[in-house]
Design an enzyme around this catalytic site. Structure first.
Site, PDB file in Angstrom:
ATOM      1  N   ARG A 536     -32.958  13.708 -39.293  1.00  0.00           N
ATOM      2  CA  ARG A 536     -33.793  12.563 -39.005  1.00  0.00           C
ATOM      3  C   ARG A 536     -35.234  12.870 -39.413  1.00  0.00           C
ATOM      4  O   ARG A 536     -35.687  14.004 -39.268  1.00  0.00           O
ATOM      5  CB  ARG A 536     -33.724  12.288 -37.501  1.00  0.00           C
ATOM      6  CG  ARG A 536     -34.465  11.065 -37.053  1.00  0.00           C
ATOM      7  CD  ARG A 536     -34.314  10.856 -35.568  1.00  0.00           C
ATOM      8  NE  ARG A 536     -33.061  10.198 -35.259  1.00  0.00           N
ATOM      9  CZ  ARG A 536     -32.320  10.435 -34.176  1.00  0.00           C
ATOM     10  NH1 ARG A 536     -32.711  11.311 -33.301  1.00  0.00           N
ATOM     11  NH2 ARG A 536     -31.212   9.785 -33.975  1.00  0.00           N
ATOM     12  N   SER A 600     -33.171  23.558 -36.198  1.00  0.00           N
ATOM     13  CA  SER A 600     -32.401  24.010 -35.030  1.00  0.00           C
ATOM     14  C   SER A 600     -31.493  25.188 -35.338  1.00  0.00           C
ATOM     15  O   SER A 600     -30.275  25.132 -35.154  1.00  0.00           O
ATOM     16  CB  SER A 600     -31.592  22.847 -34.483  1.00  0.00           C
ATOM     17  OG  SER A 600     -32.427  21.746 -34.270  1.00  0.00           O
ATOM     18  N   ASP A 654     -34.993  23.143 -31.727  1.00  0.00           N
ATOM     19  CA  ASP A 654     -34.729  21.886 -30.993  1.00  0.00           C
ATOM     20  C   ASP A 654     -34.860  22.062 -29.484  1.00  0.00           C
ATOM     21  O   ASP A 654     -35.271  21.136 -28.778  1.00  0.00           O
ATOM     22  CB  ASP A 654     -33.363  21.290 -31.373  1.00  0.00           C
ATOM     23  CG  ASP A 654     -32.216  22.280 -31.237  1.00  0.00           C
ATOM     24  OD1 ASP A 654     -32.469  23.466 -30.974  1.00  0.00           O
ATOM     25  OD2 ASP A 654     -31.050  21.853 -31.428  1.00  0.00           O
TER      26      ASP A 654
END
Ligand code: G6P
Ligand code: G6P
Ligand code: BGC
Ligand code: BGC
Length: 936
Positions: A536, A600, A654
């Site tokens: 994203r 992440s 993350d």
């Protein structure tokens, strides 16, 4: 009244005769007040039967049946049913189909039971029953099949043992014996076929079930036949002699015994007493003897004898026939009372019975029958009124709507009984709207349904037990979890220490993030978010007008497998391309906005804007990236394009992004937790414990990278063969072993492997194994979530398994649901123990007795799974009792948190410039104390 009626129609009945007859029948006319009294007494006796102290001596025995629900339409299969205790003895074959085409097919055969067998020895009786079953099996051609059998046994039984015979039965050596045992032994004696005796059911219960199959509101079963009885669904909390308070259980009232303590002696007539004395069970079943088919004829006969003695009937001659017990069967009573029959026909019936009667005699006999049956219906109605009133009070409603399932020859064949019964109930229980539903197929169908339910529950219980045993290693005790918590605490220590860090499996990576947002952040940022289910890109605007507000826009981009498994250059080119596209869309290609990069994966950092990838995890495996700084790689890719510029200010895990996102709303947030595709946690550690970073002041966020817990073999004792198989088939064998037991990328696959093995061993799907079931990835974690939904879970299981082609039975679905529960529960438990270690560390760091903290959480598994969060919270609180932990869901992903970190980094870089400027002007650099640690 009847007498007036007949007297006026047949004036030739002498007035003197009339008076005498009226006197005889007077005690059979019950006033409304009397009936009310009967209702109240019945109600009191019901309560005695339910209460622990009074239950032993209660006359209404209120026997628990352990039937706890009505059929739900999912029952299916082929069953045998026996139906013993009413007018007919029947053997049935019942085929039940479930689902949309649900139906019940029945085949039955009636067999006679000679009187000498009903009243012979128990062995003879049961041998006879088995003989009849054998005939039936032969007749149906199913002798070889070992079918499950349900036994409608219409006598009082307490937990399967016969309390006492009633009605016309009196076989020896049966009372106090187990009914199933007696039947089983008889089958063994015969040694010709075998049956699986699953349930013994009272006819009232069978009737309630039969009707309940059509009408779920049917919670009462009434028999008005040879005998009389009622059962109903009682709230568990009112049944003192059965453990448990949840739900309902069917109670077989055995109300036939009402009055055995003398409480209705005021309305018993001398005829009732004579009938009782002449019965097989004198002194017992007094209410039944006033209300049921087997005795009404007898009462009539006693009255007729009395009237004859008084010279009012049969010319004063007591014939042989009249002396015969039992000549007035219910069916004759019904015929005599039928209004459609002319008097002549009544006379003919009496003649058939050997009673030579005049026309006048038949009028009187009919009148006597009417009085006796009317009283029976009214008494029965008064009893039923007590039951429905109790149901109404149980439900706590002003008005009750309820269905009563009814069966029995008296109710079905007698011309007036059912009407009078219903009128009486309406009169005595005006707040209840009672629907009477006739059981069309007897209680055999109900017995089969109960057998199906019992069989299912039994199978499910057995299967559940089996799965529990099978997956024993996955069901971790609290003791084990506490042990794992201690192990992880040691791993944390190792990771933090200079000496042990190089060999530590849990890497405890410093993040150079030193505090959660303080509310002063502002600006316009871009965040990249790579590594979870979605890639994203976001634009995050943080503004300050009185209050800090955050505005976000985002775009999701594909990360095709060939890219994440290809070369690193291609991967970062792709990321740069997506970023370019996003800036184009946002029309900011000409601006150089600060970028935060949520990446992440485990990265070693020496400052905020540097992240050296230690190893790929989860679904990623691009070449040439491990060991490299991902910021550099991305910068390179952007430069190569040359169509826009970007200033990557921070790489953020993350977990850290999540902690920062949640910290924005809750200042107490000091842990970030991810349970998604992967799993990991970060938390705020004291600088003095972090050997790898200079300085002892303040705190720094540590990315634990707990996914690697166990990579040194420290979890081998709890890893199962399935965990090893998952690891072997993964992109990174031998690595992230804890993550592979916990996170979403692996959970569906874990379940699939278990199902395959169980199917291979014949424990599921009748051993069916399909290519789909054998295909990796065909069972996804989202399926685990769907199957564990409390309401539609089983339907989902059916849907999902059907798609895999394994044709699951209902039991299979329940079993698969149970497997899912075990696997997901283990995950939540494991996370609770590692999280528990972090919480303990925080508490010790703070030196407080009780920790109060907030954990920011994100991840698809935590968010989508219907039970996961609750289980995790519960276990965590149990494992770390001296804490008040708030779990805060990160609503907007870690992008917002990454922007927060970027905001601070950005301000610092500006300040840095200012400071450099000041430095050149000769001022001492004045760094914001809070930001001191951000190395730029
Ligand atoms: C039901 C049953 C019997 C039961 C009977 C009561 O339909 O299948 O087992 O005992 O009704 O009626 P009866 O009048 O035959 O006693
Ligand atoms: C967050 C993030 C992701 C992160 C994810 C974990 O919200 O924004 O970057 O990796 O949650 O969840 P997932 O289930 O997508 O792996
Ligand atoms: C029995 C009950 C039975 C009823 C109706 C009574 O005599 O005790 O168990 O339900 O008859 O058949
Ligand atoms: C990575 C972590 C990440 C976690 C959750 C793991 O595989 O190693 O860095 O935080 O997944 O996304």
């Amino acid at each position: 009244s009847f007498s007036v009626h007949y007297a006026s129609f047949f004036p030739h009945l002498l007035a003197a005769q009339r008076k005498q007859i009226d006197a005889v029948l007077a005690p059979f006319l019950l006033s409304l007040d009397t009936l009310r009294e009967v209702k109240n007494k019945m109600r009191a006796e019901l309560e005695y039967g339910l209460k622990r102290e009074t239950q032993a001596s209660a006359t209404v025995k209120m026997l628990p049946t352990y039937v706890c629900g009505t059929p739900d339409g999912t029952e299916s299969g082929k069953f045998l049913a026996l139906d013993l205790g009413g007018t007919n003895f029947r053997v049935l074959l019942v085929k039940i189909r479930s689902g949309r085409r649900r139906s019940v097919q029945m085949y039955n055969k009636i067999f006679a039971i000679p009187l000498e067998i009903m009243q012979g020895t128990g062995e003879e009786l049961f041998d006879h029953i088995v003989q009849c079953i054998a005939d039936f099996l032969e007749y149906m051609g199913i002798k070889g099949a070992r079918l499950p059998l349900g036994f409608t046994f219409s006598f009082p039984c307490r937990q399967g043992t016969l309390v006492g015979w009633t009605k016309g039965f009196k076989a020896t050596d049966c009372e106090g014996e187990d009914v199933v045992d007696m039947l089983r032994e008889a089958i063994r004696r015969r040694n010709e076929f075998d049956l699986d005796i699953v349930a013994v059911v009272n006819d009232t219960v069978g009737t309630m079930m039969t009707c309940g199959y059509e009408d779920p509101n049917c919670e009462i079963g009434l028999i008005a036949g040879t005998g009389s009885n009622v059962c109903y669904m009682e709230d568990m909390k009112n049944i003192e002699i059965v453990e448990g308070n949840e739900g309902k259980m069917c109670i077989n009232t055995e109300w036939g015994g009402f009055g055995d303590n003398g409480c209705i002696d005021n309305i018993r007539t001398k005829y009732d007493k004579q009938v009782d004395e002449g019965s097989l069970n004198a002194g017992k079943q007094r209410y039944e003897k006033m209300t049921s088919g087997m005795y009404l004829g007898e009462i009539v006969r006693q009255i007729l004898i009395d009237l004859t003695k008084q010279g009012l009937l049969f010319r004063g001659q007591i014939s042989e026939s009249l002396r015969k017990r039992g000549i007035f069967e219910t069916k004759f009573l019904s015929q005599i009372e039928s209004d459609r029959l002319a008097l002549l026909q009544v006379r003919r019936i009496l003649q058939q019975l050997g009673l030579d009667s005049t026309c006048e005699d038949s009028i009187i006999v009919k009148e006597v029958c009417g009085a006796v049956s009317r009283r029976a219906a009214q008494l029965c109605g008064a009893g039923l009124a007590a039951i429905v009133e109790k149901k109404r009070e149980n439900r706590g409603v002003e008005h009750l709507q309820i269905t009563v399932g009814v069966d029995g020859t008296l109710y079905k064949l007698h011309p007036h009984f059912s009407r009078v019964l219903q009128e009486t109930v309406r009169e005595l229980a005006p707040q209840c709207d009672v629907t009477f539903m006739l059981s069309e197929d007897g209680s055999g169908k109900g017995a089969a349904l109960i057998t199906a339910v019992a069989k299912r529950l039994h199978n499910i219980g057995r299967k559940r037990g089996l799965i529990d045993k099978y997956l024993y290693a996955m069901r971790l005790s609290d003791e084990t979890l506490i042990d794992i918590m201690a192990r992880f605490r040691r791993e944390m220590k190792n990771g933090l220490s200079r000496d042990f860090n190089p060999t530590a499996t849990v890497k405890m990576l410093p993040t150079f993030v030193r505090s959660i947002p303080d509310g002063s952040e502002k600006g316009d940022f871009i965040a990249l978010d790579l590594g979870g289910s979605y890639f994203r890109i976001l634009r995050v605007k943080v503004s300050h007008e009185k209050k800090q507000t955050v505005q976000m826009e985002s775009e999701i981009y594909n990360t095709p497998e060939d890219i994440i498994h290809g070369s690193g250059t291609r991967l970062f080119d792709h990321v740069a391309e997506c970023l370019g596209d996003f800036m184009e869309k946002q029309q900011i290609k000409d601006k150089k906005l600060p970028v935060g990069f949520t990446f992440s994966f485990p990265c070693r950092q020496s400052k905020l804007d540097e992240g050296v990838l230690i190893t790929w995890t989860k679904r990623f495996k691009a070449s040439g990236v491990e060991g490299a700084d991902v910021v550099k790689l991305l910068n390179k890719a952007i430069k190569k394009r040359g169509d826009y510029d970007a200033d990557i200010m921070a790489v953020v895990n993350d977990t850290v992004g999540t902690m920062m996102t949640c910290g924005f709303d809750d200042q107490r947030c000091e842990v970030g937790l991810i349970i998604g595709t992967g799993t990991n946690a970060c938390y705020m550690e004291e600088m003095r414990h972090i050997d790898l970073v200079e300085g002892d002041e303040g705190r720094m966020c540590i990315n634990t990278e707990w996914g690697a817990f166990g990579d040194d073999g420290s979890l081998e004792d709890i890893r199962t063969e399935f965990d090893r198989e998952i690891d072997r088939g993964s992109l990174n064998p031998g690595k992230q072993l804890f993550e592979k037991m916990v996170s979403g990328l692996y959970m569906g696959e874990l379940v699939r492997l278990i199902l395959v093995k169980m199917a291979k061993e014949g424990l599921l799907f009748e051993g069916r194994i399909t290519p789909e079931l054998l295909t990796k990835g065909k069972f996804e974690t989202k399926h685990v979530s769907a199957i564990e939904k409390s309401k539609e879970g089983l339907n989902k299981a059916k849907e999902i398994l059907t798609r895999l082609g394994v044709e699951p039975s209902h039991e299979d679905c329940v079993a698969v649901q149970h497997v899912c529960t075990i696997v997901s529960f283990r995950s939540a438990n494991l996370v609770a123990s590692t999280l528990g270690a972090i919480l303990n560390q925080l508490r010790d760091n703070k030196g407080v007795g009780r920790l109060r903290t907030t954990v920011g959480v994100d991840g698809s598994l935590y968010k989508m799974h219907p039970q996961y969060a609750r289980r995790l919270h519960k276990t965590t609180r149990r494992l770390v009792p001296d804490s008040d932990v708030r779990f805060l869901l990160s609503e907007s992903g870690s992008g917002k948190g990454a922007a927060m970190v970027t905001a601070v980094a950005y301000r610092l870089s500006e300040q840095h410039r200012d400071n450099l400027f000041a430095f050149f002007l000769g001022y001492p650099p004045q760094l914001d104390k809070r930001l001191q640690g951000y190395r730029l």
